[in-house]
Write a protein that holds these residues in place. Structure first.
Motif, PDB file in Angstrom:
ATOM      1  N   ALA B  20       1.016  -1.207   0.101  1.00 11.30           N
ATOM      2  CA  ALA B  20       0.378  -0.382  -0.179  1.00 11.30           C
ATOM      3  C   ALA B  20       0.979   1.503  -0.207  1.00 11.30           C
ATOM      4  N   PHE B  21       2.280   1.268   0.709  1.00  9.72           N
ATOM      5  CA  PHE B  21       3.054   2.514   0.635  1.00  9.72           C
ATOM      6  C   PHE B  21       3.440   3.172  -0.460  1.00  9.72           C
ATOM      7  N   ARG B  22       3.581   1.494  -1.334  1.00  8.39           N
ATOM      8  CA  ARG B  22       4.420   1.416  -2.604  1.00  8.39           C
ATOM      9  C   ARG B  22       3.587   2.298  -3.776  1.00  8.39           C
ATOM     10  N   SER B  36      -3.537   0.918  -9.745  1.00  7.43           N
ATOM     11  CA  SER B  36      -4.723  -0.045  -9.601  1.00  7.43           C
ATOM     12  C   SER B  36      -4.341  -0.961  -7.898  1.00  7.43           C
ATOM     13  N   LYS B  37      -5.297  -0.862  -7.153  1.00 10.96           N
ATOM     14  CA  LYS B  37      -4.805  -1.338  -5.986  1.00 10.96           C
ATOM     15  C   LYS B  37      -5.674  -1.749  -5.673  1.00 10.96           C
ATOM     16  N   PRO B  38      -5.976  -3.604  -5.258  1.00  6.41           N
ATOM     17  CA  PRO B  38      -7.034  -4.239  -4.486  1.00  6.41           C
ATOM     18  C   PRO B  38      -7.134  -4.297  -3.327  1.00  6.41           C
ATOM     19  N   ALA B  39      -7.963  -4.269  -3.042  1.00  5.75           N
ATOM     20  CA  ALA B  39      -8.425  -4.004  -1.062  1.00  5.75           C
ATOM     21  C   ALA B  39      -7.868  -4.916  -0.597  1.00  5.75           C
ATOM     22  N   GLU B  40      -7.258  -5.143   0.555  1.00  5.92           N
ATOM     23  CA  GLU B  40      -6.931  -6.147   1.758  1.00  5.92           C
ATOM     24  C   GLU B  40      -7.707  -6.016   2.498  1.00  5.92           C
ATOM     25  N   GLY B  49     -12.814  -0.030   1.206  1.00  3.11           N
ATOM     26  CA  GLY B  49     -11.405  -1.250   1.483  1.00  3.11           C
ATOM     27  C   GLY B  49     -10.475  -1.017   1.306  1.00  3.11           C
ATOM     28  N   VAL B  50     -10.142   0.054   0.067  1.00  3.55           N
ATOM     29  CA  VAL B  50      -8.549   0.702   0.331  1.00  3.55           C
ATOM     30  C   VAL B  50      -8.407   1.678   0.452  1.00  3.55           C
ATOM     31  N   THR B  51      -9.505   2.207   1.381  1.00  4.21           N
ATOM     32  CA  THR B  51      -9.047   3.237   2.330  1.00  4.21           C
ATOM     33  C   THR B  51      -8.488   2.033   3.750  1.00  4.21           C
ATOM     34  N   SER B 184     -11.001   4.326  -5.100  1.00  2.00           N
ATOM     35  CA  SER B 184     -12.039   4.041  -5.723  1.00  2.00           C
ATOM     36  C   SER B 184     -11.430   2.535  -4.747  1.00  2.00           C
ATOM     37  N   ALA B 185     -13.003   1.584  -5.551  1.00  2.00           N
ATOM     38  CA  ALA B 185     -12.861   0.612  -4.906  1.00  2.00           C
ATOM     39  C   ALA B 185     -11.918  -0.452  -5.334  1.00  2.00           C
ATOM     40  N   SER B 186     -10.708   0.073  -6.714  1.00  2.00           N
ATOM     41  CA  SER B 186     -10.137  -0.516  -6.683  1.00  2.00           C
ATOM     42  C   SER B 186      -8.454  -0.021  -7.474  1.00  2.00           C
ATOM     43  N   ALA B 187      -9.045   1.227  -6.765  1.00  2.00           N
ATOM     44  CA  ALA B 187      -7.169   1.807  -7.226  1.00  2.00           C
ATOM     45  C   ALA B 187      -7.351   3.130  -6.229  1.00  2.00           C
ATOM     46  N   ILE B 188      -6.079   4.140  -6.709  1.00  2.00           N
ATOM     47  CA  ILE B 188      -6.066   5.108  -6.018  1.00  2.00           C
ATOM     48  C   ILE B 188      -4.824   6.122  -6.783  1.00  2.00           C
TER      49      ILE B 188
END
Lengths: 151, 202, 375
Positions: B20-22, B36-40, B49-51, B184-188
């Motif tokens: 997430a930091f990357r 793209s950032k999948p929510a963990e 989830g991404v928040t 968003s739900a899957s990206a920043i």
């Protein structure tokens, strides 16, 4: 069996925090019908900033940090147990959290107190009594000597 | 406190926080680039989830978090945040190190947040704005400045002209000002204060 | 200008290997264990915890072993570790009146409630080296005696009842407690920040400053009102639970210094106070801290600032031995380019100087010749 509660939850957690890993491990190993346990957080080691008070009773100030380990565990029966203890012993923190969870169950509380917590508390109190007795032996007993009798 | 607040944190805190930091680094290094950032994490409403991922990565006991709309200390979101990050939820925007906006209508004026000082420009708020999508919005802005070889169009959904005027004003006070992460739900995507904002058609 | 220089990797690697060998020393001598350090070098461990600003006896012992007994290096190691650990929160302020007391003395009241308890002290020993300790002689168990009720009011509270000593200033519960590990120090610093800096400050530096106040540099007529050593409970509020729990106990030393004070335009004549609180058994440090704390209060009490111990910028900027050793020891690092530039400069100045000397000598000569000619 529904014995009266001998301790508050805070008191139970305080005893768990000061007990040794060996005692907790032995109690857990000997525990029949262990519930399932799920770690919700930790065990993880970090620090707590310890505060003092100016002059002993005045405004707070930051004295320095201490190593602390904490864990949060959910038992199969739903209770959530916590621990937060000085030091870096993650296994001790995990077991302390489990016993905090078990303590919350009416059916287990009496047994935990009688078999684990009260004996531990008594050992800790005995150690304190020894420190007090050793310290008391170093108390100064002043006596006055009359000198230079001019009468 | 409901037992829900205890679950839904990072399963592998070290690796998940590093990833997430990357993503945050990349977002701020290349403004407006959709990463793209999948929510963990699985935080309670109204967090995406991404928040949750960003908060579990960035927030801790030293970083008061402001929520817009305001949330009570015993709300599920506040309890989840406290348990998983140690961060306190503040109702005072001027103390916010992070602010999470889940409804733009509820966002206070940007000037209410710490803007940093000339000596310590880092002492300002990072805003996390949840949007429906990072692309396809009605209002498009052109971003330029550090990290952008040429102008880049950026059009998250639900952000109208008045908002971008405020962002442009904020970025005009560089090196002071707040920074923006759009989620968003899957990206920043990031818009740091160093980016120049140009409204299309303006 | 900086010029990156590479090289020396092998030398560095071999130097590290050599220091590891020296650390271990003669292999026929058993390696020292951390337990041995914690138990038998307890006061060294305490000092590393106090100045390393992290209460963790095992890590402090490891730092001492790794540093080969170099205390400031050990403190540095513990501080470095500290920066990698997450902070979970704050404790409730320690309640030192509720201490399992191991030592408690007052130099101001002979017969104070709870008594004078010497505890494990070096005081009244003859300070003669004991050859028996070179071996492993049997040590008898301590004497025991019946303990009193354990009630030990603070000496300052006793004086407070008469109104002859200043009360502890309360900042109000809502006031933020400054933290120099989060925000860089700026001056003037409030008393809470000063106490934090002193608590982690170098014992030797504070000892010397405290000593200077006794020798007349900011004279403050101190009495050791009370010194107490013992274990206190650390209470932490767990936000998820909404209540406060004990997470264990730590050992601390507290010193209440009582100072004669003639009064000023701001404050009536009364006794004033300096305060010391330190991790572990650290009496000298706690006393020094209390002396310096009192000296630094000159502004609040309307005193004149005349001495180094009163200058908070001087005291707080130089009390941290990790900062101090970093800056002093960085002089060992290569300064080749800096020095080349300096060398060039000195050569040029030297050449100029020599030219100037030559010139004026030449002028003198020609003047003399002119004079000769005129005569």
């Amino acid at each position: 069996m529904n014995r009266e509660t001998a301790m508050t939850r805070q008191e139970a957690m305080a005893v768990l925090a000061r007990s040794s890993l060996e005692k907790l491990r032995a109690a857990w190993d000997g525990w029949d019908s262990k519930p399932a346990t799920e770690l919700l957080r930790g065990p993880e080691t970090g620090m707590i900033m310890i505060r003092g008070r100016t002059g002993g009773s005045g405004a707070p100030f930051n004295l320095g940090e201490a190593s602390v380990t904490r864990a949060t565990v959910r038992l199969g029966t739903g209770e959530v147990g916590f621990s937060c203890i000085l030091g870096r012993d993650t296994e001790k923190a995990r077991l302390a959290a489990i016993f905090d969870g078990l303590w919350q169950r009416d059916g287990d509380r009496g047994r935990i107190e009688q078999d684990l917590l009260l004996p531990l508390a008594e050992r800790l109190a005995a150690a304190d009594r020894t420190v007090r007795a050793q310290t008391a032996a170093t108390q100064v007993n002043f006596f006055t000597m009359v000198r230079g009798d001019d009468e | 406190m409901s037992s829900l607040s205890y679950s839904g944190g990072f399963a592998e805190p070290v690796f998940a926080a590093q990833a997430a930091f990357r993503a945050v680094l990349d977002a701020f290094a290349r403004p407006g680039n959709v990463i793209s950032k999948p929510a963990e994490t699985r935080p309670p409403e109204p967090f995406l989830g991404v928040t949750g991922d960003l908060l579990c990565t960035l927030a801790d006991t030293d970083t008061p978090v402001f929520l817009a709309p305001l949330a009570d200390e015993d709300s599920a979101a506040a309890a989840w945040l406290r348990f998983h990050t140690g961060a306190e939820v503040t109702r005072d925007a001027s103390r916010a190190v992070f602010a999470v906006c889940t409804s733009l209508k509820a966002l206070p004026a940007l000037s209410q947040f710490p803007q940093g000082t000339a000596e310590y420009p880092d002492r300002s708020t990072t805003l996390i704005l949840q949007v429906e999508s990072l692309e396809g919005g009605e209002t498009q802005v052109l971003l330029s400045g550090p990290g952008l070889a040429q102008e880049r169009p950026f059009a998250p959904k639900g952000l109208a002209e008045p908002f971008w005027h405020e962002v442009a004003r904020n970025n005009g006070q560089y090196p002071r000002g707040v920074d923006f992460l759009f989620v968003s739900a899957s990206a920043i995507a990031g818009v740091p204060r160093s980016t120049k904002i140009q409204l299309q058609g303006a | 200008m900086y010029v990156a220089v590479k090289g020396g990797e092998t030398a560095i690697r071999n130097a590290h290997r050599l220091v590891a060998d020296k650390r271990r020393g003669d292999r026929s001598v058993p390696s020292i264990s951390l337990d041995q350090i914690v138990n038998q070098l307890a006061l060294a461990v305490d000092r590393v915890m106090a100045e390393g600003s992290l209460y963790d006896p095992e890590l402090a012992a490891l730092a001492i072993k790794q540093a080969r007994g170099d205390m400031i290096e050990a403190i540095f190691l513990l501080r470095a570790f500290r920066t990698t650990a997450p902070r979970f929160g704050f404790s409730e302020p320690l309640d030192t009146s509720n201490m399992l007391v191991e030592r408690r003395i007052s130099a101001t009241f002979k017969d104070l409630p709870g008594g004078q308890l010497l505890g494990p002290t070096f005081d009244y020993t003859h300070r003669l080296l004991d050859p028996e300790l070179a071996g492993d002689a049997e040590i008898p168990a301590p004497e025991l005696a019946e303990a009193g009720d354990g009630v030990m009011p603070r000496v300052t509270d006793l004086l407070g009842q008469e109104g002859l000593i200043e009360a502890d200033a309360d900042a109000g519960e809502e006031a933020e407690t400054g933290d120099l590990t989060r925000e860089p120090l700026s001056f003037p610093a409030d008393r809470a920040l000063r106490l934090q800096a002193l608590a982690r400050g170098d014992e030797g530096f504070l000892l010397s400053l405290g000593y200077s106040t006794q020798r007349g540099y900011a004279r403050s007529h101190p009495f050791a009102g009370e010194i107490r050593l013992g274990e206190v409970e650390v209470m932490v509020e767990i936000p998820e639970l909404g209540f406060t729990v004990s997470i264990g106990r730590i050992e601390v030393t507290e010193c209440q210094m009582i100072n004669q004070f003639k009064g000023s335009a701001k404050v009536p004549p009364q006794f004033t106070r300096g305060y010391g609180l330190v991790f572990g058994h650290a009496e000298r440090k706690a006393m020094s801290m209390a002396l310096v704390d009192r000296a630094l209060r000159w502004r609040e009490l309307g005193e004149e600032k005349t001495a180094p111990a009163q200058d908070e910028e001087f005291v707080l900027s130089h009390s941290d031995n990790v900062q101090a050793t970093g800056f002093v020891e960085h002089l060992k690092l290569p300064h080749y380019v800096d020095f080349q530039a300096e060398l060039e400069l000195v050569r040029r100045m030297r050449a100029k100087h020599e030219a100037a000397v030559r010139d004026s000598a030449g002028q003198d000569e020609s003047k003399a010749k002119q004079q000769e000619a005129a005569e």
